[in-house]
Design a protein around this motif. Structure first.
Motif, PDB file in Angstrom:
ATOM      1  N   ALA A 140       6.973   7.832  -2.061  1.00 43.34           N
ATOM      2  CA  ALA A 140       7.259   8.307  -0.458  1.00 43.34           C
ATOM      3  C   ALA A 140       6.661   7.374   0.474  1.00 43.34           C
ATOM      4  CB  ALA A 140       6.816   9.751  -0.046  1.00 43.34           C
ATOM      5  N   THR A 141       5.465   6.822   0.001  1.00 42.92           N
ATOM      6  CA  THR A 141       4.604   5.724   0.802  1.00 42.92           C
ATOM      7  C   THR A 141       5.394   4.557   0.601  1.00 42.92           C
ATOM      8  OG1 THR A 141       2.447   7.107   0.224  1.00 42.92           O
ATOM      9  CG2 THR A 141       2.515   4.585   0.713  1.00 42.92           C
ATOM     10  N   LEU A 142       5.586   4.030  -0.903  1.00 47.23           N
ATOM     11  CA  LEU A 142       6.147   2.856  -0.901  1.00 47.23           C
ATOM     12  C   LEU A 142       7.597   2.638  -0.172  1.00 47.23           C
ATOM     13  CD1 LEU A 142       5.599   2.596  -4.589  1.00 47.23           C
ATOM     14  CD2 LEU A 142       4.311   1.122  -2.684  1.00 47.23           C
ATOM     15  N   ALA A 143       8.371   3.550  -0.087  1.00 50.58           N
ATOM     16  CA  ALA A 143       9.706   3.790   0.398  1.00 50.58           C
ATOM     17  C   ALA A 143       9.660   3.353   2.014  1.00 50.58           C
ATOM     18  CB  ALA A 143      10.146   5.011   0.270  1.00 50.58           C
ATOM     19  N   ARG A 166       8.743  13.473  -1.480  1.00 51.23           N
ATOM     20  CA  ARG A 166       7.532  14.830  -1.256  1.00 51.23           C
ATOM     21  C   ARG A 166       7.736  16.157  -2.055  1.00 51.23           C
ATOM     22  NH1 ARG A 166       6.343  11.591   3.419  1.00 51.23           N
ATOM     23  NH2 ARG A 166       4.317  10.258   3.053  1.00 51.23           N
ATOM     24  N   SER A 167       9.006  16.462  -1.644  1.00 54.64           N
ATOM     25  CA  SER A 167       9.623  17.706  -1.959  1.00 54.64           C
ATOM     26  C   SER A 167      10.386  18.074  -3.355  1.00 54.64           C
ATOM     27  CB  SER A 167      10.438  18.351  -0.689  1.00 54.64           C
ATOM     28  OG  SER A 167      11.546  17.568  -0.512  1.00 54.64           O
ATOM     29  N   ASP A 219      -8.206   8.285  -7.032  1.00 55.63           N
ATOM     30  CA  ASP A 219      -9.413   7.289  -7.148  1.00 55.63           C
ATOM     31  C   ASP A 219      -9.162   5.935  -6.111  1.00 55.63           C
ATOM     32  OD1 ASP A 219     -10.868   8.904  -8.709  1.00 55.63           O
ATOM     33  OD2 ASP A 219     -10.200   7.969 -10.453  1.00 55.63           O
ATOM     34  N   ALA A 220      -7.900   5.875  -5.773  1.00 52.58           N
ATOM     35  CA  ALA A 220      -7.468   4.698  -5.049  1.00 52.58           C
ATOM     36  C   ALA A 220      -6.050   4.847  -4.447  1.00 52.58           C
ATOM     37  CB  ALA A 220      -7.540   3.646  -5.978  1.00 52.58           C
ATOM     38  N   PRO A 221      -5.927   4.193  -3.130  1.00 53.64           N
ATOM     39  CA  PRO A 221      -4.377   4.271  -2.220  1.00 53.64           C
ATOM     40  C   PRO A 221      -3.713   3.382  -2.979  1.00 53.64           C
ATOM     41  CG  PRO A 221      -6.166   2.856  -1.045  1.00 53.64           C
ATOM     42  CD  PRO A 221      -6.924   3.382  -2.340  1.00 53.64           C
ATOM     43  N   VAL A 222      -2.391   3.826  -2.733  1.00 53.17           N
ATOM     44  CA  VAL A 222      -1.416   2.871  -3.589  1.00 53.17           C
ATOM     45  C   VAL A 222      -1.482   1.542  -3.206  1.00 53.17           C
ATOM     46  CG1 VAL A 222       0.275   3.488  -1.907  1.00 53.17           C
ATOM     47  CG2 VAL A 222       1.072   3.006  -4.342  1.00 53.17           C
ATOM     48  N   GLU A 223      -1.863   1.349  -1.778  1.00 55.94           N
ATOM     49  CA  GLU A 223      -1.963  -0.126  -1.645  1.00 55.94           C
ATOM     50  C   GLU A 223      -2.826  -0.939  -2.346  1.00 55.94           C
ATOM     51  OE1 GLU A 223      -0.587   2.662   1.839  1.00 55.94           O
ATOM     52  OE2 GLU A 223      -2.330   2.527   0.386  1.00 55.94           O
ATOM     53  N   ALA A 224      -3.961  -0.425  -2.842  1.00 51.45           N
ATOM     54  CA  ALA A 224      -4.901  -1.115  -3.773  1.00 51.45           C
ATOM     55  C   ALA A 224      -4.111  -1.373  -4.996  1.00 51.45           C
ATOM     56  CB  ALA A 224      -6.037  -0.334  -3.648  1.00 51.45           C
ATOM     57  N   ALA A 225      -3.169  -0.799  -5.512  1.00 46.02           N
ATOM     58  CA  ALA A 225      -2.508  -1.051  -6.683  1.00 46.02           C
ATOM     59  C   ALA A 225      -1.247  -1.693  -6.715  1.00 46.02           C
ATOM     60  CB  ALA A 225      -2.479   0.166  -7.338  1.00 46.02           C
ATOM     61  N   THR A 226      -0.922  -2.263  -5.426  1.00 48.79           N
ATOM     62  CA  THR A 226       0.101  -3.315  -5.097  1.00 48.79           C
ATOM     63  C   THR A 226      -0.086  -4.834  -5.346  1.00 48.79           C
ATOM     64  OG1 THR A 226       0.035  -3.437  -2.834  1.00 48.79           O
ATOM     65  CG2 THR A 226       1.254  -1.575  -3.967  1.00 48.79           C
ATOM     66  N   ARG A 259       1.526  13.286  -8.444  1.00 50.10           N
ATOM     67  CA  ARG A 259       1.069  12.589  -7.279  1.00 50.10           C
ATOM     68  C   ARG A 259       2.112  11.345  -7.172  1.00 50.10           C
ATOM     69  NH1 ARG A 259      -3.769  13.523  -5.003  1.00 50.10           N
ATOM     70  NH2 ARG A 259      -5.432  14.603  -6.103  1.00 50.10           N
ATOM     71  N   LEU A 260       3.101  11.085  -8.097  1.00 48.41           N
ATOM     72  CA  LEU A 260       4.027   9.821  -8.038  1.00 48.41           C
ATOM     73  C   LEU A 260       4.945  10.208  -6.851  1.00 48.41           C
ATOM     74  CD1 LEU A 260       5.212   7.397  -9.493  1.00 48.41           C
ATOM     75  CD2 LEU A 260       6.789   8.870 -10.528  1.00 48.41           C
ATOM     76  N   ARG A 261       5.217  11.482  -6.509  1.00 50.40           N
ATOM     77  CA  ARG A 261       6.103  11.634  -5.394  1.00 50.40           C
ATOM     78  C   ARG A 261       5.433  11.108  -4.067  1.00 50.40           C
ATOM     79  NH1 ARG A 261       5.500  16.680  -8.120  1.00 50.40           N
ATOM     80  NH2 ARG A 261       7.510  17.767  -8.206  1.00 50.40           N
ATOM     81  N   GLU A 262       4.226  11.094  -3.630  1.00 51.31           N
ATOM     82  CA  GLU A 262       3.603  10.787  -2.842  1.00 51.31           C
ATOM     83  C   GLU A 262       3.543   9.159  -2.792  1.00 51.31           C
ATOM     84  OE1 GLU A 262       2.233  10.649   0.976  1.00 51.31           O
ATOM     85  OE2 GLU A 262       2.873  12.441  -0.007  1.00 51.31           O
ATOM     86  N   VAL A 263       3.355   8.673  -3.981  1.00 47.09           N
ATOM     87  CA  VAL A 263       3.675   7.066  -4.078  1.00 47.09           C
ATOM     88  C   VAL A 263       4.835   6.535  -3.750  1.00 47.09           C
ATOM     89  CG1 VAL A 263       3.317   5.101  -5.893  1.00 47.09           C
ATOM     90  CG2 VAL A 263       1.625   7.092  -5.946  1.00 47.09           C
TER      91      VAL A 263
END
Length: 255
Positions: free
Chosen positions: A103-106, A247-248, A65-72, A97-101
């Motif tokens: 990966a994005t933050l990394a 991601r994998s 429902d939101a991109p990770v940037e909105a929850a930082t 979905r925590l994988r993608e979170v």
């Protein structure tokens, strides 16, 4: 450069979230640090970081429902990603979905600390350990806590996650931590990072909605957490490679 640590314990009540935030603040003096509340079922990082009124949380991200940037959120020199506390939010969240979170933050930080669930009895609970490069095991100097901590290490070893070290917490003056640590290190793969004394200031900080190192920076417990951060080696890596690995990451279906 990025390294992901899962701050974990085999049982609740060890002060794991207090420890995660304290380590994050201490490490932020040298690194760009992101702290993520990966305990999606029993989240409380938002209370420690003064984010109880956060409009967007990890629950929203995991529900797509939101991109990770909105929850930082920028708090106390760190980037904080809190998780919500509602049952509806937990129900709608997809833990995979925590994988993608991660990966994005990394891609934009040096160190990620995952505040992990206290019990590793489900895919949701195990995933932070799978995603981490290494774990920090938070223990109380008691046989049950140490026994449960060994179970955390077993899980980590199964998924090729290393042990960065042990952090003894809520240590009473009467307890011989040197003797306990000496015996414990025979069974754990990592060294003892520090022994944090039991502290009323930590409880005060929790009630005030502030990290211990901000609420009482000169107390003995805060000093112990800084020693732990100094003893915690942060290894260099490749953000691109790490993102692909996150991601994998795979958790066996039988969990």
């Amino acid at each position: 450069m990025v390294e992901v640590f899962a701050v974990a314990s085999g049982k609740g009540g060890t002060g794991k979230t207090t420890s995660t935030v304290a380590l994050g603040m201490a490490l932020s003096e040298r690194y760009d640090v992101t702290v993520v509340d990966a305990d999606t079922g029993m989240a409380n990082l938002l209370f420690h970081a003064g984010l109880s009124d956060a409009e967007t949380t990890l629950h929203d991200v995991l529900a797509d429902d939101a991109p990770v940037e909105a929850a930082t959120y920028d708090r106390f020199g760190m980037t904080v990603v809190p998780c919500g506390t509602s049952l509806d939010g937990f129900r709608d969240a997809d833990p995979d979905r925590l994988r993608e979170v991660v990966a994005t933050l990394a891609a934009g930080t040096d160190v990620i600390l995952l505040d992990s669930p206290p019990a590793l009895d489900s895919r949701t609970a195990v995933l932070p350990v799978v995603l981490a490069d290494r774990i920090v095991v938070v223990l109380q100097p008691t046989i049950p806590a140490i026994s449960d901590g060994l179970k955390v290490q077993e899980y980590a070893t199964t998924y090729d996650t290393g042990v960065a070290g042990l952090l003894f917490n809520k240590v009473r003056e009467s307890e011989s931590i040197d003797r306990v640590a000496e015996k414990t290190e025979r069974y754990f793969d990592g060294p003892t990072l520090a022994a944090v004394p039991e502290s009323e200031r930590a409880r005060e900080a929790r009630r005030a909605g502030r990290p211990l190192l901000a609420h009482a920076p000169d107390c003995a417990a805060a000093a112990a957490y800084r020693r732990a951060a100094d003893a915690l080696t942060v290894r260099e890596g490749s953000p691109g490679d790490a993102a692909d690995r996150f991601r994998s990451a795979v958790v066996p279906e039988q969990l």
